[in-house]
Design a protein around this motif. Sequence first.
Motif, mmCIF file in Angstrom:
data_model
loop_
_atom_site.group_PDB
_atom_site.id
_atom_site.type_symbol
_atom_site.label_atom_id
_atom_site.label_comp_id
_atom_site.label_asym_id
_atom_site.label_seq_id
_atom_site.Cartn_x
_atom_site.Cartn_y
_atom_site.Cartn_z
ATOM 1 N N GLU A 64 -9.592 11.884 0.551
ATOM 2 C CA GLU A 64 -9.148 10.376 1.118
ATOM 3 C C GLU A 64 -7.827 9.977 1.522
ATOM 4 O OE1 GLU A 64 -11.046 7.783 0.044
ATOM 5 O OE2 GLU A 64 -12.378 8.078 -1.581
ATOM 6 N N GLY A 65 -8.298 10.364 2.836
ATOM 7 C CA GLY A 65 -7.187 9.607 3.711
ATOM 8 C C GLY A 65 -7.333 8.550 4.518
ATOM 9 N N GLY A 66 -7.887 7.229 3.980
ATOM 10 C CA GLY A 66 -7.800 6.478 4.458
ATOM 11 C C GLY A 66 -6.758 5.074 4.522
ATOM 12 N N GLU A 67 -5.585 5.783 3.529
ATOM 13 C CA GLU A 67 -4.283 4.514 3.323
ATOM 14 C C GLU A 67 -3.432 5.703 4.698
ATOM 15 O OE1 GLU A 67 -2.368 5.328 -0.309
ATOM 16 O OE2 GLU A 67 -3.906 3.902 -0.978
ATOM 17 N N VAL A 68 -3.414 6.776 4.966
ATOM 18 C CA VAL A 68 -2.367 7.496 5.959
ATOM 19 C C VAL A 68 -3.194 6.665 7.455
ATOM 20 C CG1 VAL A 68 -2.169 9.152 7.535
ATOM 21 C CG2 VAL A 68 -2.273 9.025 4.573
ATOM 22 N N THR A 113 -0.552 17.947 -8.453
ATOM 23 C CA THR A 113 -0.851 16.753 -9.790
ATOM 24 C C THR A 113 -1.956 16.336 -10.927
ATOM 25 O OG1 THR A 113 -0.025 14.983 -10.179
ATOM 26 C CG2 THR A 113 -0.725 14.265 -8.658
ATOM 27 N N HIS A 114 -1.540 16.190 -11.796
ATOM 28 C CA HIS A 114 -2.641 16.144 -12.834
ATOM 29 C C HIS A 114 -3.098 14.482 -12.392
ATOM 30 C CE1 HIS A 114 0.693 14.866 -15.580
ATOM 31 N NE2 HIS A 114 -0.010 14.716 -16.342
ATOM 32 N N VAL A 115 -2.549 13.507 -11.927
ATOM 33 C CA VAL A 115 -2.915 12.192 -11.574
ATOM 34 C C VAL A 115 -1.659 12.042 -10.866
ATOM 35 C CG1 VAL A 115 -2.573 10.187 -12.939
ATOM 36 C CG2 VAL A 115 -2.573 11.724 -14.654
ATOM 37 N N THR A 116 -3.035 10.866 -9.882
ATOM 38 C CA THR A 116 -2.347 10.808 -8.853
ATOM 39 C C THR A 116 -2.337 9.334 -8.297
ATOM 40 O OG1 THR A 116 -4.530 10.792 -7.851
ATOM 41 C CG2 THR A 116 -3.868 12.634 -7.284
ATOM 42 N N TYR A 117 -1.401 8.290 -7.426
ATOM 43 C CA TYR A 117 -1.233 6.942 -7.860
ATOM 44 C C TYR A 117 -2.352 6.147 -7.800
ATOM 45 C CZ TYR A 117 0.068 2.756 -5.731
ATOM 46 O OH TYR A 117 0.758 1.433 -5.574
ATOM 47 N N PHE A 118 -3.918 6.647 -7.142
ATOM 48 C CA PHE A 118 -5.115 6.263 -7.130
ATOM 49 C C PHE A 118 -5.584 7.396 -7.789
ATOM 50 C CE2 PHE A 118 -7.823 2.596 -5.874
ATOM 51 C CZ PHE A 118 -8.751 3.279 -6.179
ATOM 52 N N SER A 119 -5.930 7.323 -9.190
ATOM 53 C CA SER A 119 -6.284 7.751 -10.196
ATOM 54 C C SER A 119 -7.982 8.086 -10.837
ATOM 55 C CB SER A 119 -5.467 8.343 -11.425
ATOM 56 O OG SER A 119 -6.121 9.624 -12.192
ATOM 57 N N GLU A 136 -0.974 14.161 -4.057
ATOM 58 C CA GLU A 136 -0.974 12.863 -3.394
ATOM 59 C C GLU A 136 -0.364 13.403 -2.412
ATOM 60 O OE1 GLU A 136 -0.682 10.011 -5.782
ATOM 61 O OE2 GLU A 136 1.717 10.575 -6.279
ATOM 62 N N TRP A 137 -0.362 12.884 -0.878
ATOM 63 C CA TRP A 137 0.424 13.632 -0.147
ATOM 64 C C TRP A 137 1.032 12.064 0.733
ATOM 65 C CZ3 TRP A 137 2.688 18.023 -0.253
ATOM 66 C CH2 TRP A 137 3.645 18.889 1.293
ATOM 67 N N ARG A 138 1.941 11.746 0.712
ATOM 68 C CA ARG A 138 2.712 10.680 1.602
ATOM 69 C C ARG A 138 2.822 11.045 3.484
ATOM 70 N NH1 ARG A 138 5.137 6.678 -0.906
ATOM 71 N NH2 ARG A 138 6.230 4.954 0.331
ATOM 72 N N SER A 139 2.262 9.941 3.768
ATOM 73 C CA SER A 139 2.434 9.376 5.059
ATOM 74 C C SER A 139 1.499 10.505 5.810
ATOM 75 C CB SER A 139 3.540 8.928 5.777
ATOM 76 O OG SER A 139 3.914 8.316 4.755
ATOM 77 N N GLU A 140 0.801 11.321 5.813
ATOM 78 C CA GLU A 140 0.289 12.315 6.228
ATOM 79 C C GLU A 140 -0.551 13.264 5.664
ATOM 80 O OE1 GLU A 140 2.851 15.353 8.285
ATOM 81 O OE2 GLU A 140 3.899 15.672 6.723
ATOM 82 N N MET A 166 0.653 -1.320 0.507
ATOM 83 C CA MET A 166 0.405 0.045 0.194
ATOM 84 C C MET A 166 0.882 1.462 0.470
ATOM 85 S SD MET A 166 -3.355 1.068 2.686
ATOM 86 C CE MET A 166 -4.174 -0.843 2.353
ATOM 87 N N ALA A 167 0.376 2.178 -0.976
ATOM 88 C CA ALA A 167 1.528 3.525 -0.971
ATOM 89 C C ALA A 167 1.237 4.745 0.321
ATOM 90 C CB ALA A 167 0.870 4.018 -2.156
ATOM 91 N N ASN A 168 0.795 4.071 0.971
ATOM 92 C CA ASN A 168 0.164 5.219 2.617
ATOM 93 C C ASN A 168 -0.083 6.431 1.560
ATOM 94 O OD1 ASN A 168 2.024 2.367 3.374
ATOM 95 N ND2 ASN A 168 -0.420 2.819 4.982
ATOM 96 N N ARG A 169 -0.655 6.995 0.999
ATOM 97 C CA ARG A 169 -1.161 8.782 0.503
ATOM 98 C C ARG A 169 -2.239 9.190 0.964
ATOM 99 N NH1 ARG A 169 1.807 6.130 -3.976
ATOM 100 N NH2 ARG A 169 3.615 7.341 -4.331
ATOM 101 N N ALA A 170 -2.159 10.324 0.838
ATOM 102 C CA ALA A 170 -3.682 11.005 1.159
ATOM 103 C C ALA A 170 -3.793 11.873 -0.293
ATOM 104 C CB ALA A 170 -3.217 11.743 2.423
ATOM 105 N N TYR A 171 -5.254 11.240 -0.769
ATOM 106 C CA TYR A 171 -5.889 12.068 -2.044
ATOM 107 C C TYR A 171 -6.608 12.972 -2.017
ATOM 108 C CZ TYR A 171 -3.571 7.080 -3.045
ATOM 109 O OH TYR A 171 -2.255 6.649 -3.438
ATOM 110 N N LEU A 172 -6.691 14.062 -3.129
ATOM 111 C CA LEU A 172 -7.300 15.165 -2.888
ATOM 112 C C LEU A 172 -7.015 14.780 -4.152
ATOM 113 C CD1 LEU A 172 -8.609 17.740 -1.334
ATOM 114 C CD2 LEU A 172 -6.425 18.957 -2.376
ATOM 115 N N TYR A 173 -8.942 15.838 -4.104
ATOM 116 C CA TYR A 173 -9.847 15.350 -6.017
ATOM 117 C C TYR A 173 -10.419 16.567 -5.313
ATOM 118 C CZ TYR A 173 -8.712 10.582 -5.557
ATOM 119 O OH TYR A 173 -7.585 8.750 -5.404
ATOM 120 N N SER A 174 -10.684 16.860 -7.091
ATOM 121 C CA SER A 174 -11.976 18.218 -7.172
ATOM 122 C C SER A 174 -13.611 16.633 -7.405
ATOM 123 C CB SER A 174 -11.547 19.132 -7.866
ATOM 124 O OG SER A 174 -11.649 18.413 -9.163
#
Length: 186
Positions: A109-113, A176-182, A22-26, A1-9
């Motif tokens: 989406e903060g579930g991974e963190v 970023t225009h594309v995140t890990y969980f896109s 996306e931001w790693r671990s927090e 698992m990547a353990n990232r927080a993801y921000l979307y519109s």
Amino acid sequence: MANRAYLYSANKELTQLRDLSEWRSEIPLFYKIILGCNTQLADSKIWDYEHPIGIKGDFDKGLRKFYYFLTYLQTQTNLNTEALAGFKQETMAFFEKYKEKEQELFFLEGGEVFDLIADIEPIEKQNESLYKEIVSISVDIDEILDKKPSNLFDFKNASWLTELQKDSSVLSVYWTHVTYFSFNKS
């Protein structure tokens, strides 16, 4: 698992999501600020989870609050005003280049963190705590922007402001225009 927080519109129904960050671990401070308008708990679009572990907030109002706050912070002599101006410029340039990313909501989406310490505190409890922190930061910023104190750090005592006082880079942005969980890969 990547353990990232993801921000979307997203649109209001959370059926049309666009990758933003996306931001790693927090969960970074700039997410907490831009999610701070009309903030609500929301169901995840990544995890099949019985409790709300996402957070949504008004896109236009959140982005404006972030811009206004960065502009105000540039009046503070004890902060790296050049870096703060850069964070604002990076954000403006991203949304100028990717106009299709502008929608009605920001969606986190903060579930991974949260899963990093899920054995200590349940994911939904961590999300509720984050929600309360976002609301608290938003109230602080509203008060700061209303009063515009000449020395912010004499005006308000809050842990997130203490971090900012130590290092302006806590407000660093990453778009970023594309995140890990896109949701918008071609």
